[in-house]
Design a protein around this motif. Structure first.
Motif: not given
Length: 367
Positions: A3-5, A113-114, A164-172, A364-367
């Motif tokens: 499933s990972k791949t 969808k992701r 540019w977005l005037d925000c804090e970086p997201k953890s994601t 990353m894509l398998s998370e």
């Protein structure tokens, strides 16, 4: 297949020209496919495919004939076609901003969808330089704010997006640098003949954002320091005529060769002592990754993401002041221990190998 791949990934692009974004999409797509992913490259803005010789395992789908952005009566058909592809995949990646970003967002609405935005450059600096159309600026910011996941090619690009977005970086938000092409042919370096001029090369567009005046200023500063040098420019662009005229005015014409645009730049890098990078801003420059395994020295402006490639040794390759004198002094200093720097660059390139970095994509894509 585990499933990972077994993930199905669609990467939305304008087309498959020779740009850095397209190259990254092909290299990442093929490497993921080799690890069991099903990868589809979706062309939205044109049917060019200049990478057919490198594409063996990914599928290429051309939607540019189904719709055209300037023909509103085709929009619904184009959206439906893109939505069908999105529905067949687990993950949709917007390969770049504007058209691929808009369509990746619109085609996945309600599908659960992701969706991942792939960011190749520093948007704050890019917008300040290019003055993005206000409509596109608003639209891009709207979408980027609503995507939970963004992948950046450098920490600088990530921080620039936050500004540019005037925000804090997201953890994601994640950083996955570009990598050295595993299929890159690394030619043997061509030694410089004793007593011949220092061989400097620039690879890229002859355009304002590359600051070509610094090429001439660097040559002039090297001359003033009694260091003979010759510059080869591999590329073309709107300022080519200006470059020729200004070089003549400064008496530098005999020290410059214009090689034009070349598909294979490795041969030019193999014959160079120093790669000159004078960009006003960069994400994660591919030409540097091409030059590192060959041990070609680099003299660069502080163009954002480029300095991250050298970690604690950045001062040996990057100047803080964007001037010809600063670049010339750096080049002169490099020659005092050129062999050691060359060896270190070859070793450093291993950290940007395809084998090392594609595993981070897989994770990353398998998370």
């Amino acid at each position: 297949m585990s499933s990972k791949t077994s993930k199905r990934v669609a990467i939305f692009l304008r087309d498959l020209g020779l740009g850095g974004v397209e190259r990254c999409a092909v290299l990442v797509g093929e490497a993921l496919a080799a690890r069991g992913f099903t990868v589809t490259l979706v062309l939205l803005g044109g049917n060019r495919n200049l990478w057919s010789s490198r594409i063996g395992q990914v599928q290429v789908v051309d939607l540019s004939s189904a719709w055209q952005p300037l023909k509103p009566w085709t929009w619904l058909a184009g959206w439906r076609a893109a939505r069908r592809i999105a529905a067949e995949h687990d993950i949709v990646i917007a390969g770049t901003f504007l058209l691929p970003l808009y369509m990746a967002y619109a085609a996945t609405l309600g599908l659960k969808k992701r969706v991942i935005g792939w960011v190749h450059g520093p948007f704050f600096e890019l917008d300040a330089f290019a003055k993005m159309n206000p409509v596109h600026r608003t639209a891009c910011q709207f979408v980027y704010r609503r995507l939970d996941e963004l992948v950046f090619v450098s920490n600088h690009a990530k921080d620039s997006m936050a500004r540019w977005l005037d925000c804090e970086p997201k953890s994601t938000w994640q950083v996955l640098p570009n990598f050295v092409d595993a299929a890159q042919i690394i030619p043997a370096a061509v030694p410089r003949a004793e007593g011949s001029p220092l061989r400097v090369v620039f690879v890229g567009r002859i355009a304002e954002e590359k600051q070509p005046h610094l090429w001439l200023d660097t040559l002039a500063a090297l001359n003033a320091n009694k260091v003979a040098a010759h510059l080869t420019v591999v590329g073309d662009g709107p300022l080519e005529s200006w470059l020729i005229d200004d070089a003549a005015k400064q008496g530098l014409s005999m020290q410059i060769t214009l090689a034009g645009r070349q598909d294979n730049v490795s041969a030019y890098l193999a014959q160079a002592d120093v790669l000159l990078l004078t960009s006003g801003f960069e994400g994660c420059p591919l030409v540097v990754l091409e030059s590192m395994p060959m041990g070609v020295l680099l003299a660069s402006t502080n163009a954002g993401g480029v300095y991250e490639l050298f970690a604690e040794r950045r001062d040996e390759f990057v100047v803080n002041e964007a001037s010809g004198e600063a670049l010339a002094q750096l080049i002169i200093q490099q020659q005092t221990h050129a062999a050691e720097l060359s060896t270190w660059l070859k070793q450093r390139a291993e950290q940007y190998s395809q084998a090392a970095l594609i595993e981070r994509w897989v994770t990353m894509l398998s998370e």
